[in-house]
Scaffold this motif. Structure first.
Motif, PDB file in Angstrom:
ATOM      1  N   ARG A  97      -2.156   3.642  -8.041  1.00  0.00           N
ATOM      2  CA  ARG A  97      -1.108   4.636  -7.771  1.00  0.00           C
ATOM      3  C   ARG A  97       0.186   3.960  -7.324  1.00  0.00           C
ATOM      4  O   ARG A  97       1.289   4.386  -7.713  1.00  0.00           O
ATOM      5  CB  ARG A  97      -1.597   5.619  -6.694  1.00  0.00           C
ATOM      6  N   ARG A 101      -5.681   3.274  -4.824  1.00  0.00           N
ATOM      7  CA  ARG A 101      -4.352   3.327  -4.214  1.00  0.00           C
ATOM      8  C   ARG A 101      -3.432   2.281  -4.841  1.00  0.00           C
ATOM      9  O   ARG A 101      -2.233   2.521  -5.027  1.00  0.00           O
ATOM     10  CB  ARG A 101      -4.439   3.103  -2.700  1.00  0.00           C
ATOM     11  N   LEU A 111      -2.965   9.964   0.194  1.00  0.00           N
ATOM     12  CA  LEU A 111      -3.758   9.048  -0.628  1.00  0.00           C
ATOM     13  C   LEU A 111      -4.701   8.173   0.192  1.00  0.00           C
ATOM     14  O   LEU A 111      -5.468   7.394  -0.383  1.00  0.00           O
ATOM     15  CB  LEU A 111      -2.823   8.139  -1.441  1.00  0.00           C
ATOM     16  N   ARG A 112      -4.693   8.314   1.489  1.00  0.00           N
ATOM     17  CA  ARG A 112      -5.483   7.415   2.334  1.00  0.00           C
ATOM     18  C   ARG A 112      -6.993   7.497   2.092  1.00  0.00           C
ATOM     19  O   ARG A 112      -7.684   6.480   2.231  1.00  0.00           O
ATOM     20  CB  ARG A 112      -5.158   7.669   3.810  1.00  0.00           C
ATOM     21  N   ASP A 120       0.856  -1.200   0.000  1.00  0.00           N
ATOM     22  CA  ASP A 120       0.000   0.000   0.000  1.00  0.00           C
ATOM     23  C   ASP A 120       0.879   1.232   0.000  1.00  0.00           C
ATOM     24  O   ASP A 120       2.034   1.196   0.427  1.00  0.00           O
ATOM     25  CB  ASP A 120      -0.921   0.023   1.218  1.00  0.00           C
TER      26      ASP A 120
END
Length: 534
Positions: free
Chosen positions: A335, A332, A324-325, A315
């Motif tokens: 990404r 995610r 990004l959370r 992650d």
């Protein structure tokens, strides 16, 4: 805050078993103490203070100048805790100094500046001014022996409850503000702005998984989830940017010093979540090899060569300062894959996702995980944001079933904190053939958990009544009590006399009904080993 007041807090925390009761004690303390002392006390309880020159050996040598060494040794063996022993046995001076006990902040500031040769004199002077409770607090403070059942996380939760701020907010600034945390307390009380960690490599609270039980499986729609292997290493967070680099454990402990090769590879501006493993040519080594690297403050060239570590990433929380959370897991992951392709960090790879079309297929994969040396599976909802804590139904861990053996209790040792007077740490063994064609017990592991409070009382009494030998704090016992031990894996290990190590052993059951002669043999455990050659 005087040391006696801090000692009273410690004593109440030790003898207060409930989590909510501990939180109430800490909240009351934060509300009634001045900034510097409450910050220093908080750092001490949370394990954030360290005095490298004040070793337990200095305390022992100092006490031997006032007390007969044999009496000290016998008293320590009986009491089980060095600080408590010294506090009780320290003789009252003929002319007790006519001055108040030192403040907590005074002790810390003095020890930070004092040269090593002055520390015994300082401790002696302070011990003479304190009562037994204050002496316990002083010794535990300076030697790093504070074990009062309060983790750093619980201390931060108490701060959050007291102030009304979310604990996740506290987590993100905690490591960016050094003790005694004056800017943090000013913010919590509305006297100042929230400290801004900026690009400092602070710890972010991790998202945790719920164990997947049989009752949960029926309610799952497999189409909502993504699957990955559950790797048998340690969960870490790699935080790197303009403000520095840090490698954090899942509990927020800075372990950067133990893994310099990972820190060196963190030439990026991002925060990653992943599993730290010993890896050779992309292949994951057993957890027993990673244990060689854990909790080492100095890592030499041989250790780096023999046990090379890598980070398996699953992650990404921040990229170039962007949080990004809040994004769904699927976004995610996209990404993360794009970032990894562009960055290609050394000593890192991506945790692969597992394609599947049904839960039955996943269950078959889980059943085969042990043969592959993998802990099990992780199931993550594709639409789940990264949320601190353990939100229900977002991430699941589906571990393989544990293994078990019946072993014989061989040795016992007292625990720490509230267990310092109770035999709660147990070494157990299995039978093997000896050189004369008979058989002998060989130690195969230690267990510190799994039993109930009632079973602990029973075990402590049994050990005291069946002691056959003493070796310092360790008692050898009659080889008569069988324990059912469950564990996650067995691995070959050159560090152990038996040649095998267990992963996370714990006591499942006391087998007082079973004769010790019928306990399992070492060959039974060896047959469960995952990393056998050939």
């Amino acid at each position: 805050m005087s040391l006696p007041a801090f000692a009273e807090l410690l004593e109440r925390l030790i003898f207060t078993p409930g989590r909510n009761a501990k939180l109430a004690l800490l909240k009351r303390w934060f509300a009634t103490q001045k900034d510097t002392d409450r910050g220093i006390g908080l750092a001490a309880i949370a394990g954030e203070l360290s005095f490298t020159a004040a070793k337990p050996s200095i305390v022992r040598d100092l006490v031997r100048t006032r007390v007969d060494p044999e009496l000290l040794a016998m008293s320590h063996d009986y009491v089980g805790d060095l600080a408590e022993t010294v506090a009780l046995i320290w003789p009252e001076p003929p002319n007790r100094p006519n001055r108040p006990p030192p403040d907590l902040s005074e002790v810390v500031e003095t020890l930070e500046l004092a040269p090593k040769d002055r520390i015994p004199g300082l401790l002696e002077d302070w011990l003479d001014t304190l009562d037994p409770g204050g002496r316990i607090a002083l010794i535990k403070l300076v030697t790093g022996g504070l074990r009062v059942g309060v983790s750093g996380r619980l201390a931060r939760q108490a701060l959050a409850d007291w102030s009304g701020q979310p604990v996740e907010e506290l987590e993100e600034i905690w490591h960016g503000v050094p003790p005694p945390y004056l800017p943090m307390f000013a913010w919590l009380e509305g006297r100042g702005p929230r400290p801004d960690p900026r690009d400092a490599p602070v710890f972010r609270s991790p998202m945790l998984a719920q164990p997947l039980e049989a009752s949960d499986i029926a309610a799952l729609d497999h189409r909502d989830f993504r699957a990955e292997w559950k790797w048998d290493g340690i969960r870490v967070q790699a935080s790197s940017g303009p403000g520095g680099r840090r490698l954090w454990s899942r509990t927020g402990e800075d372990i950067s010093q133990s893994f310099p090769e990972i820190l060196e590879a963190m030439e990026f501006h991002a925060v990653l979540d992943g599993e730290l493993l010993v890896m050779r040519d992309g292949e994951v080594a057993p957890f027993a090899e990673l244990q060689q690297r854990l909790n080492r403050k100095v890592v030499g060239p041989k250790m780096l060569r023999d046990y090379p570590t890598g980070l398996r990433v699953y992650d990404i929380l921040f990229e170039q300062g962007e949080d990004l959370r809040p994004l769904p897991f699927d976004a995610r992951r996209e990404r993360l894959e794009a970032w990894f392709a562009a960055t290609r960090p050394a000593r890192m790879d991506l945790s692969p996702q597992i394609a599947f079309v049904s839960l039955e297929q996943l269950e078959a994969l889980r059943e085969g995980a042990r043969a592959a040396g993998i802990e099990g599976l992780m199931l993550k909802r594709g639409d789940a944001p990264y949320v601190a804590g353990r939100p229900k139904g977002q991430w699941w861990k589906w571990k393989r079933a544990p293994l078990s053996v019946d072993a014989v209790l061989m040795y016992a040792q007292r625990g720490h904190g509230k267990r310092s007077s109770t035999y709660s740490d147990y070494t157990f063994g299995l039978w093997r053939e000896d050189d004369q064609g008979g058989r002998e017990l060989v130690p195969v592991g230690k267990a510190y958990s799994g039993y109930t409070d009632q079973e602990l009382v029973w075990l402590d009494r049994w050990i005291r009544n069946h002691t056959t030998g003493r070796f310092g704090p360790v008692r050898e016992v009659e080889k008569a009590l069988v324990l059912e031990i469950v564990f996650d894996a067995a691995q070959l290990s050159g560090r152990h006399k038996s040649g095998v190590a267990m992963r996370f052993p714990r006591i499942a059951r006391l087998r007082a009904d079973k004769p010790a002669a019928e306990a399992d043999r070492l060959e039974t455990l060896m047959a469960m080993v995952e990393n056998r050659a050939g």
